[in-house]
Write a protein that holds these residues in place. Sequence first.
Motif, PDB file in Angstrom:
ATOM      1  N   VAL A 103       0.863  -1.185   0.000  1.00 36.66           N
ATOM      2  CA  VAL A 103       0.000   0.000   0.000  1.00 36.66           C
ATOM      3  C   VAL A 103       0.898   1.233   0.000  1.00 36.66           C
ATOM      4  O   VAL A 103       1.937   1.257   0.665  1.00 36.66           O
ATOM      5  N   MET A 104       0.483   2.236  -0.754  1.00 35.37           N
ATOM      6  CA  MET A 104       1.286   3.452  -0.865  1.00 35.37           C
ATOM      7  C   MET A 104       0.394   4.682  -0.679  1.00 35.37           C
ATOM      8  O   MET A 104      -0.737   4.723  -1.145  1.00 35.37           O
ATOM      9  N   THR A 105       0.888   5.667   0.063  1.00 35.82           N
ATOM     10  CA  THR A 105       0.235   6.983   0.118  1.00 35.82           C
ATOM     11  C   THR A 105       1.310   8.051  -0.038  1.00 35.82           C
ATOM     12  O   THR A 105       2.427   7.888   0.450  1.00 35.82           O
ATOM     13  N   MET A 106       0.967   9.114  -0.727  1.00 38.12           N
ATOM     14  CA  MET A 106       1.906  10.222  -0.894  1.00 38.12           C
ATOM     15  C   MET A 106       1.101  11.500  -1.099  1.00 38.12           C
ATOM     16  O   MET A 106       0.260  11.579  -1.985  1.00 38.12           O
ATOM     17  N   HIS A 107       1.343  12.484  -0.232  1.00 36.31           N
ATOM     18  CA  HIS A 107       0.563  13.716  -0.347  1.00 36.31           C
ATOM     19  C   HIS A 107       1.341  14.984  -0.021  1.00 36.31           C
ATOM     20  O   HIS A 107       0.892  16.069  -0.326  1.00 36.31           O
ATOM     21  N   ARG A 108       2.520  14.859   0.593  1.00 38.67           N
ATOM     22  CA  ARG A 108       3.237  16.068   1.011  1.00 38.67           C
ATOM     23  C   ARG A 108       3.731  16.851  -0.202  1.00 38.67           C
ATOM     24  O   ARG A 108       4.308  16.271  -1.130  1.00 38.67           O
ATOM     25  N   PRO A 109       3.515  18.171  -0.192  1.00 41.16           N
ATOM     26  CA  PRO A 109       3.917  18.997  -1.341  1.00 41.16           C
ATOM     27  C   PRO A 109       5.361  18.773  -1.770  1.00 41.16           C
ATOM     28  O   PRO A 109       5.665  18.756  -2.964  1.00 41.16           O
ATOM     29  N   ALA A 110       6.263  18.578  -0.803  1.00 32.29           N
ATOM     30  CA  ALA A 110       7.679  18.384  -1.134  1.00 32.29           C
ATOM     31  C   ALA A 110       7.893  17.144  -1.997  1.00 32.29           C
ATOM     32  O   ALA A 110       8.870  17.067  -2.749  1.00 32.29           O
ATOM     33  N   ASN A 111       6.989  16.181  -1.900  1.00 31.52           N
ATOM     34  CA  ASN A 111       7.126  14.942  -2.671  1.00 31.52           C
ATOM     35  C   ASN A 111       6.315  14.935  -3.963  1.00 31.52           C
ATOM     36  O   ASN A 111       6.728  14.309  -4.940  1.00 31.52           O
ATOM     37  N   VAL A 112       5.167  15.590  -3.968  1.00 25.18           N
ATOM     38  CA  VAL A 112       4.266  15.437  -5.119  1.00 25.18           C
ATOM     39  C   VAL A 112       4.173  16.660  -6.028  1.00 25.18           C
ATOM     40  O   VAL A 112       3.746  16.535  -7.181  1.00 25.18           O
ATOM     41  N   ASP A 113       4.576  17.833  -5.548  1.00 31.34           N
ATOM     42  CA  ASP A 113       4.383  19.039  -6.359  1.00 31.34           C
ATOM     43  C   ASP A 113       5.412  19.194  -7.477  1.00 31.34           C
ATOM     44  O   ASP A 113       5.144  19.811  -8.501  1.00 31.34           O
ATOM     45  N   GLU A 114       6.594  18.621  -7.257  1.00 28.48           N
ATOM     46  CA  GLU A 114       7.658  18.744  -8.262  1.00 28.48           C
ATOM     47  C   GLU A 114       7.580  17.528  -9.188  1.00 28.48           C
ATOM     48  O   GLU A 114       7.874  16.394  -8.787  1.00 28.48           O
ATOM     49  N   GLU A 115       7.197  17.792 -10.429  1.00 27.49           N
ATOM     50  CA  GLU A 115       6.909  16.710 -11.374  1.00 27.49           C
ATOM     51  C   GLU A 115       8.076  15.737 -11.545  1.00 27.49           C
ATOM     52  O   GLU A 115       7.897  14.518 -11.508  1.00 27.49           O
ATOM     53  N   LYS A 145      10.602  15.048  -9.541  1.00 29.52           N
ATOM     54  CA  LYS A 145      10.869  14.254  -8.338  1.00 29.52           C
ATOM     55  C   LYS A 145       9.805  13.178  -8.150  1.00 29.52           C
ATOM     56  O   LYS A 145      10.115  12.031  -7.821  1.00 29.52           O
ATOM     57  N   LEU A 146       8.543  13.545  -8.369  1.00 24.96           N
ATOM     58  CA  LEU A 146       7.458  12.577  -8.248  1.00 24.96           C
ATOM     59  C   LEU A 146       7.658  11.437  -9.241  1.00 24.96           C
ATOM     60  O   LEU A 146       7.470  10.258  -8.897  1.00 24.96           O
ATOM     61  N   LYS A 147       8.056  11.786 -10.449  1.00 22.38           N
ATOM     62  CA  LYS A 147       8.286  10.768 -11.474  1.00 22.38           C
ATOM     63  C   LYS A 147       9.380   9.793 -11.030  1.00 22.38           C
ATOM     64  O   LYS A 147       9.237   8.573 -11.187  1.00 22.38           O
ATOM     65  N   GLU A 148      10.453  10.333 -10.458  1.00 24.05           N
ATOM     66  CA  GLU A 148      11.560   9.481 -10.013  1.00 24.05           C
ATOM     67  C   GLU A 148      11.107   8.566  -8.879  1.00 24.05           C
ATOM     68  O   GLU A 148      11.486   7.388  -8.820  1.00 24.05           O
ATOM     69  N   PHE A 149      10.311   9.102  -7.946  1.00 22.43           N
ATOM     70  CA  PHE A 149       9.758   8.302  -6.852  1.00 22.43           C
ATOM     71  C   PHE A 149       8.937   7.133  -7.398  1.00 22.43           C
ATOM     72  O   PHE A 149       9.150   5.980  -7.039  1.00 22.43           O
ATOM     73  N   ILE A 150       7.996   7.469  -8.259  1.00 24.07           N
ATOM     74  CA  ILE A 150       7.061   6.470  -8.776  1.00 24.07           C
ATOM     75  C   ILE A 150       7.800   5.388  -9.569  1.00 24.07           C
ATOM     76  O   ILE A 150       7.551   4.185  -9.406  1.00 24.07           O
ATOM     77  N   GLU A 151       8.726   5.815 -10.409  1.00 19.53           N
ATOM     78  CA  GLU A 151       9.463   4.849 -11.225  1.00 19.53           C
ATOM     79  C   GLU A 151      10.319   3.935 -10.366  1.00 19.53           C
ATOM     80  O   GLU A 151      10.409   2.727 -10.625  1.00 19.53           O
ATOM     81  N   SER A 152      10.938   4.489  -9.326  1.00 21.33           N
ATOM     82  CA  SER A 152      11.777   3.677  -8.441  1.00 21.33           C
ATOM     83  C   SER A 152      10.945   2.624  -7.706  1.00 21.33           C
ATOM     84  O   SER A 152      11.377   1.473  -7.547  1.00 21.33           O
ATOM     85  N   ILE A 153       9.770   3.021  -7.251  1.00 19.04           N
ATOM     86  CA  ILE A 153       8.887   2.064  -6.561  1.00 19.04           C
ATOM     87  C   ILE A 153       8.384   1.019  -7.546  1.00 19.04           C
ATOM     88  O   ILE A 153       8.436  -0.191  -7.283  1.00 19.04           O
ATOM     89  N   ASP A 154       7.927   1.465  -8.709  1.00 15.62           N
ATOM     90  CA  ASP A 154       7.336   0.573  -9.705  1.00 15.62           C
ATOM     91  C   ASP A 154       8.326  -0.488 -10.169  1.00 15.62           C
ATOM     92  O   ASP A 154       7.933  -1.632 -10.447  1.00 15.62           O
ATOM     93  N   GLN A 155       9.600  -0.131 -10.247  1.00 12.99           N
ATOM     94  CA  GLN A 155      10.612  -1.037 -10.790  1.00 12.99           C
ATOM     95  C   GLN A 155      11.198  -1.996  -9.756  1.00 12.99           C
ATOM     96  O   GLN A 155      11.962  -2.904 -10.119  1.00 12.99           O
ATOM     97  N   ASN A 156      10.837  -1.811  -8.469  1.00 16.17           N
ATOM     98  CA  ASN A 156      11.522  -2.591  -7.431  1.00 16.17           C
ATOM     99  C   ASN A 156      10.582  -3.359  -6.502  1.00 16.17           C
ATOM    100  O   ASN A 156      10.915  -3.625  -5.350  1.00 16.17           O
ATOM    101  N   THR A 157       9.399  -3.735  -7.018  1.00 18.19           N
ATOM    102  CA  THR A 157       8.452  -4.486  -6.189  1.00 18.19           C
ATOM    103  C   THR A 157       8.460  -5.977  -6.493  1.00 18.19           C
ATOM    104  O   THR A 157       7.644  -6.729  -5.939  1.00 18.19           O
ATOM    105  N   ASN A 158       9.364  -6.421  -7.383  1.00 14.95           N
ATOM    106  CA  ASN A 158       9.402  -7.835  -7.798  1.00 14.95           C
ATOM    107  C   ASN A 158       8.049  -8.298  -8.336  1.00 14.95           C
ATOM    108  O   ASN A 158       7.626  -9.432  -8.106  1.00 14.95           O
ATOM    109  N   GLY A 159       7.354  -7.389  -9.009  1.00 19.05           N
ATOM    110  CA  GLY A 159       6.065  -7.733  -9.595  1.00 19.05           C
ATOM    111  C   GLY A 159       4.898  -7.675  -8.629  1.00 19.05           C
ATOM    112  O   GLY A 159       3.753  -7.921  -9.017  1.00 19.05           O
ATOM    113  N   MET A 160       5.170  -7.368  -7.380  1.00 14.17           N
ATOM    114  CA  MET A 160       4.091  -7.290  -6.391  1.00 14.17           C
ATOM    115  C   MET A 160       3.273  -6.024  -6.622  1.00 14.17           C
ATOM    116  O   MET A 160       3.841  -4.943  -6.790  1.00 14.17           O
TER     117      MET A 160
END
Length: 361
Positions: free
Chosen positions: A205-217, A219-234
């Motif tokens: 489960v993931m939640t993300m709402h803080r401006p420092a994490n989501v307002d900068e396109e 940075k948000l892209k890097e966050f999402i891609e890093s999570i998406d690529q490292n879940t072993n398909g989960m």
Amino acid sequence: MKVTLIAGARPNFMKIAPIIHAIKKAQDEGKSIHYRLVHTGQHYDEKMSETFFRQLNIPHPDVNLACGGGSQAEQTAAILLAFEKEVLAHPTDLVMVVGDVTSTMACSIVAKKLNIKVAHVEAGIRSWDRSMPEEINRMLTDSITDYFFTTSTLAGENLLKEGHKKEQIHFVGNVMIDTLRANESRFQQPEVWNELDLKPKHYLVMTMHRPANVDEEAKLKEFIESIDQNTNGMPVIFPIHPRTKGILEKAGIQMKNIYLVEPLGYLEFNYLVKHAKGVLTDSGGITEETTVMNVPCITLRDNTERPETIDIGTNELIGTNPKKIKPALEKLLSGNWKQGQIPEKWDGKAAERIVDVLLEL
């Protein structure tokens, strides 16, 4: 004794609810204590419907001051004006505020200027990051509070260092956990469970709402891609705010393991959390709930006002560098996450302790 309870946003009601239930229990026992519930209307929440109040057995407010919208300064000014009129029309012995929203600070100021005592629930927690609006609200509120109700011994130590007297500080536990414990047996399976054929401990489960994490396109892209690529398909279930969803769509981010869903109700969201392999979040409150439910938690922040979730609980603070996500997920998915314990007095009885103190005042 007359107590005015303040709620400014949806989470505030979850903190106030057990206090009201404890007050009603004291009334049934013949104790002289009465409350008035004031909703400042700071946050308009379309999910704050009849269902919300009924699901969590939360009383409706006696009044809604309708102070939503505008900047923080405009909201503060609106609440100052409206709450002063409210409290002059309905005199009280004590104003009780919870948490760290703008309403918490503004209503405290009004009360003190009218020589009314102030009690702060969740007092003394500190991130030491003054770039956070919540930290400013906490510090200003505590500077004029009369009675401090704390969730941890560390919060009490913070208040002592700030010059407050020991007899003002009451370590009672965590009212959010009161609400969690009261509703845990009633958690509801959300529709996404069957839609994605989810299985216990086989999703995140993931939640993300803080401006420092989501307002900068970028940075948000890097966050999402890093999570998406490292879940072993989960699969990763991401209840997403419409604004954040818009930023993701604008960035054109492709995801294969992250599933965006509409924001969920309390009972549905916590069902997902309870049965998850782990949680990634930038929320403070969720780290408390994962700690109590013994669910591994990765926090995407550089600091936290709830260090007990790290020192005692299941939470790990990894910072806001997306490169830290891969090793954290590897540790979580391999089953090598630390075993947490439940902090002292996080037992579902914090509100009862608060009311016991109020009756002694």
